[in-house]
Design a protein around this motif. Structure first.
Motif, mmCIF file in Angstrom:
data_model
loop_
_atom_site.group_PDB
_atom_site.id
_atom_site.type_symbol
_atom_site.label_atom_id
_atom_site.label_comp_id
_atom_site.label_asym_id
_atom_site.label_seq_id
_atom_site.Cartn_x
_atom_site.Cartn_y
_atom_site.Cartn_z
ATOM 1 N N LEU A 156 1.067 13.861 32.668
ATOM 2 C CA LEU A 156 1.421 13.066 31.501
ATOM 3 C C LEU A 156 2.490 13.768 30.683
ATOM 4 O O LEU A 156 3.512 13.181 30.305
ATOM 5 C CB LEU A 156 0.156 12.864 30.663
ATOM 6 C CG LEU A 156 0.054 11.658 29.746
ATOM 7 C CD1 LEU A 156 0.282 10.394 30.531
ATOM 8 C CD2 LEU A 156 -1.326 11.640 29.098
ATOM 9 N N THR A 159 5.859 14.157 32.663
ATOM 10 C CA THR A 159 6.511 12.853 32.745
ATOM 11 C C THR A 159 7.189 12.521 31.424
ATOM 12 O O THR A 159 8.331 12.053 31.392
ATOM 13 C CB THR A 159 5.492 11.756 33.081
ATOM 14 O OG1 THR A 159 4.884 12.055 34.340
ATOM 15 C CG2 THR A 159 6.172 10.396 33.178
ATOM 16 N N TYR A 160 6.473 12.793 30.336
ATOM 17 C CA TYR A 160 7.052 12.513 29.024
ATOM 18 C C TYR A 160 8.300 13.341 28.785
ATOM 19 O O TYR A 160 9.349 12.812 28.399
ATOM 20 C CB TYR A 160 6.031 12.779 27.918
ATOM 21 C CG TYR A 160 6.631 12.699 26.527
ATOM 22 C CD1 TYR A 160 7.110 11.498 26.025
ATOM 23 C CD2 TYR A 160 6.728 13.824 25.726
ATOM 24 C CE1 TYR A 160 7.674 11.419 24.767
ATOM 25 C CE2 TYR A 160 7.282 13.761 24.465
ATOM 26 C CZ TYR A 160 7.754 12.557 23.988
ATOM 27 O OH TYR A 160 8.315 12.485 22.743
ATOM 28 N N LEU A 228 1.012 12.119 22.002
ATOM 29 C CA LEU A 228 0.378 12.569 23.242
ATOM 30 C C LEU A 228 -0.724 13.596 22.973
ATOM 31 O O LEU A 228 -1.843 13.479 23.489
ATOM 32 C CB LEU A 228 1.429 13.201 24.153
ATOM 33 C CG LEU A 228 2.048 12.318 25.214
ATOM 34 C CD1 LEU A 228 3.090 13.080 26.012
ATOM 35 C CD2 LEU A 228 0.939 11.826 26.147
ATOM 36 N N LEU B 156 7.612 5.328 24.784
ATOM 37 C CA LEU B 156 6.539 6.178 25.303
ATOM 38 C C LEU B 156 5.781 5.449 26.398
ATOM 39 O O LEU B 156 5.529 5.989 27.482
ATOM 40 C CB LEU B 156 5.601 6.520 24.139
ATOM 41 C CG LEU B 156 4.771 7.787 24.194
ATOM 42 C CD1 LEU B 156 5.654 8.987 24.434
ATOM 43 C CD2 LEU B 156 3.997 7.952 22.898
ATOM 44 N N THR B 159 8.022 4.667 29.509
ATOM 45 C CA THR B 159 8.264 5.903 30.244
ATOM 46 C C THR B 159 7.037 6.270 31.066
ATOM 47 O O THR B 159 7.139 6.653 32.233
ATOM 48 C CB THR B 159 8.595 7.045 29.272
ATOM 49 O OG1 THR B 159 9.758 6.711 28.525
ATOM 50 C CG2 THR B 159 8.851 8.340 30.033
ATOM 51 N N TYR B 160 5.878 6.144 30.447
ATOM 52 C CA TYR B 160 4.654 6.468 31.170
ATOM 53 C C TYR B 160 4.471 5.568 32.377
ATOM 54 O O TYR B 160 4.225 6.032 33.494
ATOM 55 C CB TYR B 160 3.431 6.353 30.257
ATOM 56 C CG TYR B 160 2.120 6.483 30.990
ATOM 57 C CD1 TYR B 160 1.764 7.686 31.599
ATOM 58 C CD2 TYR B 160 1.239 5.411 31.093
ATOM 59 C CE1 TYR B 160 0.580 7.808 32.289
ATOM 60 C CE2 TYR B 160 0.045 5.532 31.776
ATOM 61 C CZ TYR B 160 -0.279 6.729 32.370
ATOM 62 O OH TYR B 160 -1.459 6.848 33.062
ATOM 63 N N PHE B 164 4.725 6.949 36.090
ATOM 64 C CA PHE B 164 3.506 6.972 36.893
ATOM 65 C C PHE B 164 3.697 6.205 38.194
ATOM 66 O O PHE B 164 3.399 6.702 39.283
ATOM 67 C CB PHE B 164 2.340 6.366 36.097
ATOM 68 C CG PHE B 164 1.010 6.541 36.774
ATOM 69 C CD1 PHE B 164 0.177 7.599 36.437
ATOM 70 C CD2 PHE B 164 0.586 5.655 37.753
ATOM 71 C CE1 PHE B 164 -1.048 7.772 37.060
ATOM 72 C CE2 PHE B 164 -0.634 5.825 38.385
ATOM 73 C CZ PHE B 164 -1.451 6.882 38.040
ATOM 74 N N GLY B 224 -4.758 8.041 31.785
ATOM 75 C CA GLY B 224 -3.529 8.380 31.070
ATOM 76 C C GLY B 224 -3.201 7.339 30.016
ATOM 77 O O GLY B 224 -2.779 7.667 28.897
ATOM 78 N N LEU B 228 -2.851 7.814 25.916
ATOM 79 C CA LEU B 228 -1.715 7.326 25.138
ATOM 80 C C LEU B 228 -2.164 6.423 23.993
ATOM 81 O O LEU B 228 -1.749 6.594 22.834
ATOM 82 C CB LEU B 228 -0.765 6.552 26.041
ATOM 83 C CG LEU B 228 0.425 7.312 26.609
ATOM 84 C CD1 LEU B 228 1.265 6.411 27.497
ATOM 85 C CD2 LEU B 228 1.280 7.829 25.451
#
Lengths: 262, 262
Positions: A156, A159-160, A228, B156, B159-160, B164, B224, B228
Motif C-alpha cells: 500500500l 504503491t502510494y 494512509l 489516492l 492510484t490504489y 493494485f 487495503g 484507505l
DNA sequence: TGCATTGGTGAACGCTGTTCTACGACACGC
DNA sequence: GCGTGTCGTAGAACAGCGTTCACCAATGCA
C-alpha cells in the motif's frame, strides 16, 4: 604540432594501444551510464544504444554483461537503494518513522528523472532489498499492526509513493518540455479550465478546484500519507501502548474476506 | 483452376472492387479493434500495425482518424468508462458506496487485459469523465470530508485501484505466459523462497510470508481498501451524523503542511 | 460527363531491442 | 619468442515499432 590530415605511420599505429586507458566494461559502469542517460533523456529516451554511446562502446558489448534491457532496469532499481537507511523500529514513534521513510523515499525517487516509473515496474524482492523490506515490516509490527495488515501495508505504502511521485513527475516534465509556458501560467490555464465548467452540473468540482490547483505537492503528499497512516493505525492492536491516544478503529470491522479468485 | 503464377489481366484488376462491402473506418471501429488486440496480445503487443491488421487496413489509414498512439490509448481510456454508473450520494452509507465504487472499478479494470496499466498513464479529466469525478467528489463531501481531504482522496483511491490491479495483472500474466507451471506450483515456489531465508535475519518476513502468499487478491484488495477508507473517515467532520460510531481521528492532527515546491 | 475532394495504400524514414559473425588483443604453454 | 586459444568488443543485420509522405481510386457535386 602534428598535421591533422596526415596518415598515421605504421609504427605509430602499432604503438597505438590505449589499452591501459581503456577501463574494462562492467555492470557497474553500465548502470552508471544508464543513470546518466536517464537523467538527461528520461525513461523514454533510455535506449541500449544511447547507453552504449555514453560509454563509447558498441551496443552489442552491453549484452555480454547484461541479459536484457529489463535486467538493466532491474539493476538500476537495485542500485537505487544503495545507502538507504531505515532506523531501528521504535514502537513509540512508529507512525513518525513510517512517514519519515515515505518522505525519504519520495526525495530519493525525485532525485532521478522518471525513477518512479522504473520503480513501479519492479518487485521489491531482490536479495539486497530484502533487508529493507524486513526492517519496514519490523516497523509495522512494532506498531502493533496485525500480521495480515502488515502483509499488505508495505504494498500500500510503496504503491502510494511510486504513484504519487510518478504523477507529479509527469506533470512536471510535461510542461517543462514545452518550456514556453511557466508553471504559474499552466496553473492559471487549469484554473480557467475548471472555472469554465457549468456550475450547476459540477458544483463539487468547482468547490475544490482551487484546492486541487493551489496546494503544493509537498502538502498533498503529506496529507495522503497521513490518511494512509491513520488507516493503518486504526488497525493497531494496543499490545504495545500506542501513541498516547486511542487508536481503535472508528468503524466496526466489517471487512468481508470475499471469495478467492482461484 | 487458374495457374497461380499467371499475372492477373488488366480487366480482372479493373473489376476488383470490394467497395460495397467496405464499411467506413471510424474512430469507434478503431477503438473496437484496439480493444480486440489488447485483449489478445496485451499492452506490449498493442501496436498501430496490429490494430490496422485487425481492421484489414493499412497502418497509415489509422492516422487519418487518430493523431497518435497516445490519442488512441486516451480514446480507449474514455471508452472504458461507458456505462459506468455511480449512485446518488447517501451520506449515511458513503463508506460503503465508496468501497462499492472501488470494487466496481477493479472488476472493470480486470475485464480488459493490461487496462490498469493504460489507466495509470491517463489523467481523468476528459469531458466524459468529469461527471463521474463530480459524483465521486459529491460522495466524499457528503461523507463530511473536509475539502482539502476530498481534493486528494480521489487521487489516492484511483492510484490504489490502478496500482493494485496492475500489480495483480502482472503476477497473473507473468506466470501464465510460461504456462508450464500452474498457479499452485508458483505459490509453492514463492513459499519455498521465503522459507529459504535465514530466519535470524528475516524474522518478520518469515512471520508474514504465509499471509503474503496465501491470501487471495480479493481479500488483499478489500483490506487495503478498508485501510484507505478508515484513513479518510478519520478526517470526516461530524456535520452529517456519521456511520453511527465515532469517526474522529485516532491521533492528533499534526500534519505539517511542509514547504511549497515553487 | 468532367472535376474535385475525401480517404485508403504502400513505401519509406529513423528509431528500437536483440542476435550473429568476425576480429583483435590479451594470457598461456612450448 | 612464438603460436594458440579464449574473451570481449565491433559491426552488420533482423524484425518490429510510430509516423509521414506521395500517390491513387472511388465518391459526390456541377
Amino acid at each position: 604540432m602534428t598535421e591533422p590530415d596526415m596518415p598515421t605511420p605504421p609504427w605509430e599505429r602499432a604503438r597505438r594501444r590505449p589499452a591501459p586507458a581503456r577501463v574494462p566494461l562492467t555492470r557497474e559502469r553500465i548502470v552508471d551510464a544508464a543513470f546518466a542517460v536517464l537523467d538527461r533523456e528520461g525513461l523514454d529516451g533510455l535506449s541500449m544504444r544511447r547507453v552504449a554511446a555514453e560509454l563509447d562502446v558498441a551496443v552489442s558489448a552491453l549484452y555480454a554483461h547484461v541479459d536484457n534491457k529489463d535486467e538493466l532496469l532491474e539493476l538500476m532499481y537495485r542500485r537505487f537503494f544503495d545507502g538507504l537507511h531505515l532506523p531501528e523500529p521504535d514502537p513509540e514513534r512508529w507512525q513518525d518513522q513510517l512517514k519519515e521513510y515515505a518522505r525519504q523515499s519520495r526525495v530519493r525517487l525525485l532525485s532521478h528523472r522518471d525513477m518512479a516509473r522504473i520503480s513501479m515496474g519492479q518487485m521489491p524482492f531482490s536479495p539486497e532489498l530484502l533487508p529493507h523490506v524486513e526492517k519496514l515490516l519490523a516497523l509495522l509490527r512494532a506498531g502493533g499492526l496485525p500480521d495480515r495488515v502488515t502483509a499488505i501495508a508495505g504494498d500500500l505504502l510503496s504503491t502510494y509513493i511510486d504513484g504519487f511521485v510518478a504523477e507529479e513527475s509527469i506533470w512536471q516534465s510535461r510542461y517543462q518540455g514545452a518550456d514556453t509556458k511557466s508553471w504559474t501560467e499552466i496553473r492559471d490555464d487549469i484554473r480557467d479550465y475548471f472555472a469554465s465548467l457549468p456550475p450547476d452540473r459540477f458544483p463539487n468540482m468547482l468547490a475544490i478546484a482551487n484546492l486541487m490547483v493551489d496546494e503544493s505537492n509537498d502538502y498533498r503528499f503529506e496529507l495522503g500519507l497521513d490518511i494512509l497512516v491513520r488507516g493503518l493505525a486504526s488497525y493497531a492492536e494496543p499490545t504495545p501502548p500506542p501513541t498516547g491516544l486511542d487508536t481503535r478503529p472508528p468503524t466496526g470491522p466489517d471487512t468481508g474476506p470475499a471469495a478467492g479468485e482461484s
